[in-house]
Design a protein around this motif. Structure first.
Motif, mmCIF file in Angstrom:
data_model
loop_
_atom_site.group_PDB
_atom_site.id
_atom_site.type_symbol
_atom_site.label_atom_id
_atom_site.label_comp_id
_atom_site.label_asym_id
_atom_site.label_seq_id
_atom_site.Cartn_x
_atom_site.Cartn_y
_atom_site.Cartn_z
ATOM 1 N N ALA A 168 50.596 45.301 38.031
ATOM 2 C CA ALA A 168 50.138 46.656 38.346
ATOM 3 C C ALA A 168 48.676 46.637 38.790
ATOM 4 C CB ALA A 168 50.311 47.557 37.129
ATOM 5 N N PHE A 169 47.892 45.783 38.159
ATOM 6 C CA PHE A 169 46.481 45.667 38.508
ATOM 7 C C PHE A 169 46.314 45.245 39.959
ATOM 8 C CE2 PHE A 169 42.844 42.706 38.968
ATOM 9 C CZ PHE A 169 41.807 43.600 38.768
ATOM 10 N N TRP A 170 47.026 44.221 40.387
ATOM 11 C CA TRP A 170 46.854 43.726 41.750
ATOM 12 C C TRP A 170 47.449 44.670 42.786
ATOM 13 C CZ3 TRP A 170 43.178 40.683 42.940
ATOM 14 C CH2 TRP A 170 42.697 39.774 42.005
ATOM 15 N N ARG A 171 48.502 45.396 42.408
ATOM 16 C CA ARG A 171 49.014 46.422 43.324
ATOM 17 C C ARG A 171 47.949 47.477 43.577
ATOM 18 N NH1 ARG A 171 53.929 45.979 40.470
ATOM 19 N NH2 ARG A 171 53.404 47.811 39.209
ATOM 20 N N ARG A 172 47.275 47.871 42.512
ATOM 21 C CA ARG A 172 46.223 48.881 42.638
ATOM 22 C C ARG A 172 45.040 48.345 43.449
ATOM 23 N NH1 ARG A 172 45.421 53.345 39.242
ATOM 24 N NH2 ARG A 172 44.161 54.848 40.421
ATOM 25 N N MET A 173 44.702 47.099 43.236
ATOM 26 C CA MET A 173 43.610 46.483 43.994
ATOM 27 C C MET A 173 43.920 46.490 45.492
ATOM 28 S SD MET A 173 41.012 45.374 42.055
ATOM 29 C CE MET A 173 40.274 43.886 42.749
ATOM 30 N N GLU A 174 45.160 46.187 45.844
ATOM 31 C CA GLU A 174 45.551 46.201 47.260
ATOM 32 C C GLU A 174 45.562 47.622 47.814
ATOM 33 O OE1 GLU A 174 48.383 43.246 48.994
ATOM 34 O OE2 GLU A 174 49.093 43.162 46.913
ATOM 35 N N GLU A 175 46.078 48.557 47.034
ATOM 36 C CA GLU A 175 46.150 49.947 47.486
ATOM 37 C C GLU A 175 44.770 50.514 47.794
ATOM 38 O OE1 GLU A 175 50.123 51.098 44.814
ATOM 39 O OE2 GLU A 175 48.146 51.912 44.297
ATOM 40 N N GLU A 176 43.779 50.114 47.021
ATOM 41 C CA GLU A 176 42.425 50.638 47.213
ATOM 42 C C GLU A 176 41.544 49.702 48.043
ATOM 43 O OE1 GLU A 176 40.421 52.643 44.179
ATOM 44 O OE2 GLU A 176 42.227 53.490 43.260
ATOM 45 N N HIS A 177 42.173 48.715 48.684
ATOM 46 C CA HIS A 177 41.469 47.802 49.592
ATOM 47 C C HIS A 177 40.313 47.078 48.897
ATOM 48 C CE1 HIS A 177 43.728 49.776 52.788
ATOM 49 N NE2 HIS A 177 43.302 50.935 52.322
ATOM 50 N N LEU A 178 40.574 46.630 47.689
ATOM 51 C CA LEU A 178 39.545 45.938 46.913
ATOM 52 C C LEU A 178 39.776 44.435 46.852
ATOM 53 C CD1 LEU A 178 39.151 48.505 43.985
ATOM 54 C CD2 LEU A 178 37.606 48.146 45.920
ATOM 55 N N THR A 179 40.750 43.943 47.613
ATOM 56 C CA THR A 179 40.991 42.506 47.679
ATOM 57 C C THR A 179 41.487 42.143 49.075
ATOM 58 O OG1 THR A 179 42.167 40.641 46.653
ATOM 59 C CG2 THR A 179 43.375 42.719 46.835
ATOM 60 N N TRP A 180 41.182 40.915 49.499
ATOM 61 C CA TRP A 180 41.608 40.401 50.807
ATOM 62 C C TRP A 180 42.484 39.182 50.542
ATOM 63 C CZ3 TRP A 180 41.852 41.798 55.741
ATOM 64 C CH2 TRP A 180 41.989 40.831 56.735
ATOM 65 N N LEU A 181 43.794 39.381 50.615
ATOM 66 C CA LEU A 181 44.736 38.320 50.258
ATOM 67 C C LEU A 181 45.189 37.550 51.496
ATOM 68 C CD1 LEU A 181 46.797 40.196 47.506
ATOM 69 C CD2 LEU A 181 44.971 38.506 47.205
ATOM 70 N N LYS A 182 44.214 36.867 52.099
ATOM 71 C CA LYS A 182 44.473 36.001 53.247
ATOM 72 C C LYS A 182 43.712 34.692 53.051
ATOM 73 C CE LYS A 182 46.695 38.902 56.158
ATOM 74 N NZ LYS A 182 47.996 38.630 56.811
ATOM 75 N N SER A 183 44.312 33.599 53.494
ATOM 76 C CA SER A 183 43.626 32.308 53.473
ATOM 77 C C SER A 183 42.812 32.172 54.756
ATOM 78 C CB SER A 183 44.649 31.174 53.374
ATOM 79 O OG SER A 183 45.445 31.136 54.553
ATOM 80 N N PRO A 184 41.902 31.190 54.844
ATOM 81 C CA PRO A 184 41.114 31.026 56.074
ATOM 82 C C PRO A 184 41.963 30.821 57.332
ATOM 83 C CG PRO A 184 40.100 29.810 54.290
ATOM 84 C CD PRO A 184 41.414 30.311 53.768
ATOM 85 N N ASP A 185 43.180 30.286 57.173
ATOM 86 C CA ASP A 185 44.036 30.090 58.344
ATOM 87 C C ASP A 185 44.921 31.301 58.632
ATOM 88 O OD1 ASP A 185 45.874 29.952 56.307
ATOM 89 O OD2 ASP A 185 46.510 27.888 56.694
ATOM 90 N N GLY A 186 44.671 32.419 57.932
ATOM 91 C CA GLY A 186 45.399 33.652 58.205
ATOM 92 C C GLY A 186 46.679 33.833 57.425
ATOM 93 N N ARG A 187 46.984 32.896 56.544
ATOM 94 C CA ARG A 187 48.218 32.983 55.764
ATOM 95 C C ARG A 187 48.049 33.986 54.624
ATOM 96 N NH1 ARG A 187 49.652 30.335 51.132
ATOM 97 N NH2 ARG A 187 47.732 29.090 51.274
ATOM 98 N N THR A 188 49.083 34.808 54.401
ATOM 99 C CA THR A 188 49.058 35.735 53.268
ATOM 100 C C THR A 188 49.206 34.946 51.973
ATOM 101 O OG1 THR A 188 50.018 37.524 54.588
ATOM 102 C CG2 THR A 188 50.191 37.712 52.193
#
Length: 328
Positions: A168-188
């Motif tokens: 639930a914590f990470w869902r909320r972080m994504e919803e509020e744009h508080l995390t960038w879940l991409k690697s340097p090569d663009g992979r999710t």
């Protein structure tokens, strides 16, 4: 009579001292800043407009410096948990050199206490503090040649989600744009793939290149709220007032992904250009990377102004030369 004179002198000197301290801001609040912990309070946001919002836009929410000083805290850089996988290590290394000099001159604490260098935190499950901005500054402090006791930052708490379950914590972080879940090569990536410490952040050379393009006004990022007309003079939004500036989340990463499609950039980094984070930093690797990125900057600037990039936030169609910033 002498007694009265001495009393008046003491009162006068005391008043002058208080006035001097008040005018210089030396009221001792810095010494009262506690360490970040379970008692750290969430700051209050206020709506701010005064023409800072784009035309037809809405006011933005900000945290005042007064509020940061009231509820803020200090945190050891080792206790910060990143919310992105990488930084531009070249850009961070340049800033690290500046921090080293500030530390040796005894001016680092004063520099870090300035309003725009306080870092925003989210308290997550287990009471862990997650950094949501200023990853480059944090990496620079971590890698600076200063004593470990000086490797701290001043922070303010924007959310307390410590009672949430991990998912639930990470869902909320994504919803509020508080995390960038991409690697340097663009992979999710998943939250579990994020580095656990600032010292484990990867290097993304494209993120350094993106900062150079932004600094050269290849794309236009809005000035922070509260910047006066005088302070804004010479900035990209002021120089290109007819270009719609962008304030989107993770803007530099968005443009870094665009730079990755430029053939000249691909060629420059074909044999790899990333420099691992280590203590001390591999300066030879960073120097080679800097030369490669400098070689590809003209092509990146041209691609940023090309019609193919017009849907990108902050798009500036006016092609011009880029400038490699000095490494202070």
């Amino acid at each position: 009579m002498h007694t009265i004179t001495r009393m008046l002198s003491v009162l006068l000197l005391g008043g002058l001292t208080v006035a001097a301290n008040a005018s210089s801001g030396k009221d001792g609040w810095q010494k009262r800043i506690p360490r970040c912990g379970p008692d750290t309070k969430v700051v209050k946001f206020i709506e701010y407009d005064e023409g800072t919002a784009p035309a037809g836009g809405t006011a933005v929410s900000i945290v005042t410096f007064k509020e940061k000083k009231k509820k803020g805290c200090w945190i050891d850089v080792q206790d910060l948990h990143p919310t992105q996988s990488a930084v531009g290590m070249g850009a961070a290394a340049c800033k690290s050199g500046k921090i080293t000099r500030k530390g040796k001159d005894g001016k680092l604490d004063e520099w870090l206490l300035e309003d725009n260098r306080w870092v925003p935190l989210v308290r997550g499950p287990g009471g862990r503090f997650y950094l949501t901005d200023h990853h480059h500054l944090s990496s620079a402090v971590y890698n600076a040649d200063i004593p470990d006791k000086q490797k701290k930052l001043y922070a303010y708490l924007i959310r307390d989600w410590s009672r949430m379950k991990e998912d639930a914590f990470w869902r909320r972080m994504e919803e509020e744009h508080l995390t960038w879940l991409k690697s340097p090569d663009g992979r999710t990536i998943s939250p579990k793939e994020l580095p656990s410490r600032i010292g484990h952040l990867q290097d993304d050379p494209l993120r350094t290149l993106s900062a150079w393009v932004r600094g050269s006004c290849g794309y236009v990022k809005c000035n922070p709220p509260g910047v006066t007309d005088e302070d804004a003079e010479g900035t990209c939004p002021a120089r290109y007032a007819d270009v719609a500036c962008a304030s989107e989340y993770f803007l530099e990463f968005t443009w870094a992904a665009h730079h990755a499609t430029v053939p000249e950039v691909q060629a420059a980094l074909a044999e790899g250009g990333a420099c691992s984070q280590q203590a001390p930093l591999d300066q030879e690797c960073l120097d080679r990377q800097r030369a490669k990125l400098a070689q590809s900057l003209p092509a990146a600037m041209a691609a940023a102004a090309a019609p193919a990039a017009r849907t990108k936030p902050g798009y500036n169609p006016k092609a011009h030369d880029g400038v490699v910033p000095p490494c202070e």
